[in-house]
Enzyme design. Structure first.
Site, short mmCIF file in Angstrom:
data_model
loop_
_atom_site.label_atom_id
_atom_site.label_comp_id
_atom_site.label_asym_id
_atom_site.label_seq_id
_atom_site.Cartn_x
_atom_site.Cartn_y
_atom_site.Cartn_z
N ARG A 197 0.84 -1.19 0.00
CA ARG A 197 0.00 0.00 0.00
C ARG A 197 0.89 1.26 0.00
O ARG A 197 2.10 1.15 0.17
CB ARG A 197 -0.91 0.00 1.24
N LYS A 257 2.27 2.01 7.15
CA LYS A 257 2.75 1.20 8.27
C LYS A 257 3.60 2.02 9.24
O LYS A 257 4.14 3.07 8.88
CB LYS A 257 3.60 0.03 7.74
N TYR A 283 -0.33 4.50 10.54
CA TYR A 283 -0.61 3.53 11.59
C TYR A 283 0.66 3.39 12.44
O TYR A 283 1.77 3.29 11.88
CB TYR A 283 -0.93 2.14 11.00
N HIS A 288 0.43 1.66 16.13
CA HIS A 288 0.26 0.50 17.03
C HIS A 288 1.43 0.42 18.02
O HIS A 288 2.19 -0.53 18.06
CB HIS A 288 0.16 -0.81 16.22
N GLU A 294 -4.80 4.62 13.99
CA GLU A 294 -5.70 3.69 14.70
C GLU A 294 -6.36 4.30 15.92
O GLU A 294 -7.30 3.70 16.45
CB GLU A 294 -4.95 2.40 15.10
N ASP A 321 -5.55 -10.91 14.28
CA ASP A 321 -4.67 -9.80 14.70
C ASP A 321 -4.87 -9.44 16.16
O ASP A 321 -4.07 -8.70 16.73
CB ASP A 321 -4.85 -8.58 13.79
N1 LIG Z 1 -6.96 -10.05 9.80
C1 LIG Z 1 -7.06 -8.84 9.29
O1 LIG Z 1 -6.44 -8.50 8.30
C2 LIG Z 1 -8.01 -7.85 9.92
C3 LIG Z 1 -8.34 -6.66 9.24
C4 LIG Z 1 -9.26 -5.80 9.85
C5 LIG Z 1 -9.81 -6.11 11.10
N2 LIG Z 1 -9.42 -7.27 11.72
C6 LIG Z 1 -9.96 -7.69 13.03
O2 LIG Z 1 -11.28 -8.20 12.88
C7 LIG Z 1 -11.92 -8.16 14.15
C8 LIG Z 1 -13.30 -7.56 14.02
O3 LIG Z 1 -13.18 -6.18 13.72
P1 LIG Z 1 -14.45 -5.24 13.53
O4 LIG Z 1 -13.94 -3.96 12.98
O5 LIG Z 1 -15.52 -5.94 12.81
O6 LIG Z 1 -14.90 -5.02 15.06
P2 LIG Z 1 -16.33 -4.49 15.56
O7 LIG Z 1 -16.10 -3.94 16.92
O8 LIG Z 1 -16.95 -3.64 14.52
O9 LIG Z 1 -17.22 -5.82 15.68
C9 LIG Z 1 -16.98 -6.83 16.62
C10 LIG Z 1 -18.30 -7.53 16.89
O10 LIG Z 1 -17.99 -8.71 17.66
C11 LIG Z 1 -19.10 -8.89 18.54
N3 LIG Z 1 -18.70 -9.84 19.59
C12 LIG Z 1 -17.88 -9.63 20.66
N4 LIG Z 1 -17.74 -10.77 21.35
C13 LIG Z 1 -18.46 -11.72 20.71
C14 LIG Z 1 -18.71 -13.11 20.94
N5 LIG Z 1 -18.19 -13.75 21.99
N6 LIG Z 1 -19.52 -13.77 20.07
C15 LIG Z 1 -20.07 -13.13 19.01
N7 LIG Z 1 -19.88 -11.83 18.75
C16 LIG Z 1 -19.08 -11.13 19.60
C17 LIG Z 1 -19.43 -7.49 19.01
O11 LIG Z 1 -20.75 -7.41 19.55
C18 LIG Z 1 -19.28 -6.70 17.71
O12 LIG Z 1 -20.51 -6.58 16.99
C19 LIG Z 1 -10.97 -7.35 15.05
O13 LIG Z 1 -10.18 -8.27 15.81
C20 LIG Z 1 -10.10 -6.63 14.07
O14 LIG Z 1 -8.84 -6.28 14.63
C21 LIG Z 1 -8.53 -8.12 11.16
#
Ligand SMILES: NC(=O)c1ccc[n+]([C@@H]2O[C@H](COP(=O)([O-])OP(=O)(O)OC[C@H]3O[C@@H](n4cnc5c(N)ncnc54)[C@H](O)[C@@H]3O)[C@@H](O)[C@H]2O)c1
Length: 372
Positions: free
Chosen positions: A15, A75, A94, A96, A118, A270
């Site tokens: 990116r 980054k 970002y 972190h 972030e 993550d």
């Molecule tokens: N791997 C990647 O490249 C990548 C990229 C972006 C985001 N992420 C990660 O994805 C995850 C989700 O991010 P987001 O932006 O959607 O967060 P968000 O806060 O918008 O949504 C999280 C949801 O999880 C629900 N939740 C919490 N505990 C729960 C459980 N035990 N059972 C069911 N639902 C539950 C919450 O009510 C909420 O609606 C985060 O960990 C974020 O860091 C990863």
């Protein structure tokens, strides 16, 4: 102001901090923009495209860092980049910092003013510079899940949309926030039969109102999660408890309940992952198998689609870049508490409480930092 956009040097990062569209806007606001040669290549933006909108393409990162008043990146700065930062310069990217004492030490030593994507907030309490990457990862999750379901990748050999006369795949999405909603939308759009589970009833009410019959919602009780994974061809983990490690919603013993060759995509990797058997993987080697279940656990999923990710991130950062450039960082942060929430480091002081608590470093309040 003179804005610098160096090429990202972290491994596998394609990116870039500014698109030609953003450069054009900044120049229209009366600023100068220096773009390092090749900075946009990984995202499909040529040096000529930057030059055409008025950027000065510079040969080296040294020059971009040395001449710019503000550096816009993606980054966290790598050690070689940190050595080029200086007092009075603004860094917008970002960061972190909480798990990264070395970077924090170097930023403090440099005297730079660092604003972290972030921790910038919005009026609703959301994180507007994280949301675009969650949207991309969410939309990507069914796509990579569909790929992993192919027999040659170890999956059970089912197509998400089925075929005429053949049942659709069953997809369970656990967590219905930004990632989960986009994942459920795209999986439904690919023709799968989708169930989204969340612990928040208000959230499910909103999704039900928005999406109606396109996918069903279920309260994420232990029983409902177990029933959903047992029926699923593809499970997408998208839970988040802000500021905490992801809760483990699927234990190893429960894999035995699943269909052999079913796929788990753990987007929450993550934050430590929401399946007990998850461990981080990379785009080079994204999947592995545990007890006959295929796992996909890439921690930086948006990196697979750097062009889309760059444009999505750039759309979100541009208003802040322009505010910082037009007003200077002090006035821009004074005028906008959401941008001020992004201030992590200024003139040798840490200015973000959670980072200070994580690293055991005293914090100067961001408001007070505006006066220094
Ligand atoms: N791997 C990647 O490249 C990548 C990229 C972006 C985001 N992420 C990660 O994805 C995850 C989700 O991010 P987001 O932006 O959607 O967060 P968000 O806060 O918008 O949504 C999280 C949801 O999880 C629900 N939740 C919490 N505990 C729960 C459980 N035990 N059972 C069911 N639902 C539950 C919450 O009510 C909420 O609606 C985060 O960990 C974020 O860091 C990863």
């Amino acid at each position: 102001m003179r804005i610098g956009c160096p090429k990202e040097i972290k491994a596998h990062e394609h990116r870039v901090g500014l698109t030609p569209t953003a450069v054009r806007e900044a120049i229209a606001h009366g600023h100068e923009v220096l773009v390092e040669a090749g900075a946009g290549a990984g995202a499909g933006f040529s040096d000529a495209a930057y030059a055409a909108v008025g950027a000065e393409v510079v040969a080296t990162a040294e020059e971009a860092f040395a001449r710019a008043d503000m550096i816009v990146k993606v980054k966290e700065p790598q050690p070689a980049e940190r050595a080029r930062l200086r007092a009075g310069q603004v860094l917008f990217t970002y960061l972190h910092l909480a798990p990264d004492p070395e970077q924090t030490r170097d930023l403090l030593a440099s005297g730079v003013t660092a604003i972290a994507y972030e921790t910038v907030t919005d009026r609703m309490g959301g994180l507007p510079l994280l949301a675009p990457m969650s949207e991309v990862a969410g939309r990507l999750a069914p796509q990579v899940g569909a790929w992993a379901l192919q027999r040659s990748n170890g999956g059970r050999g089912v197509l998400l949309g089925g075929a005429p006369g053949v049942e659709r795949a069953d997809v369970a999405v656990i967590g219905g926030g930004v990632v989960g909603t986009q994942a459920a939308r795209v999986a439904a759009g690919m023709g799968a039969d989708v169930t989204l589970l969340d612990i928040s009833l208000p959230r499910m009410r909103t999704l039900d109102d928005l999406f109606g019959d396109r996918f069903r919602t279920r309260l994420a009780s232990a029983g409902a999660v177990e029933a959903a994974i047992a029926a699923a061809d593809l499970v997408i983990g998208a839970v988040l408890i802000p500021g905490a490690a992801a809760p483990k919603v699927v234990r190893r013993a429960q894999l035995a309940l699943m269909r052999p060759g079913a796929v788990l995509v753990d987007v929450a990797i993550d934050q430590g992952g929401c399946f007990e058997t998850s461990r981080p993987t990379t785009h080079v080697d994204p999947i592995y198998e545990v007890d006959g279940i295929v796992h996909y656990c890439v921690a930086n999923m948006p990196g697979a689609v750097p062009r889309t990710s760059t444009i999505a991130l750039g759309n979100a950062t541009l208003p802040f870049v322009l505010a910082l450039a037009d007003k200077g960082w002090r006035q821009a942060c004074e005028d906008d508490p959401n941008l001020l929430a992004g201030l992590n480091v200024h003139a040798g002081h840490l200015t973000y409480a959670a980072v200070g608590a994580a690293l055991g470093i005293d914090v100067l309040s961001a408001r007070l930092a505006l006066r220094r």
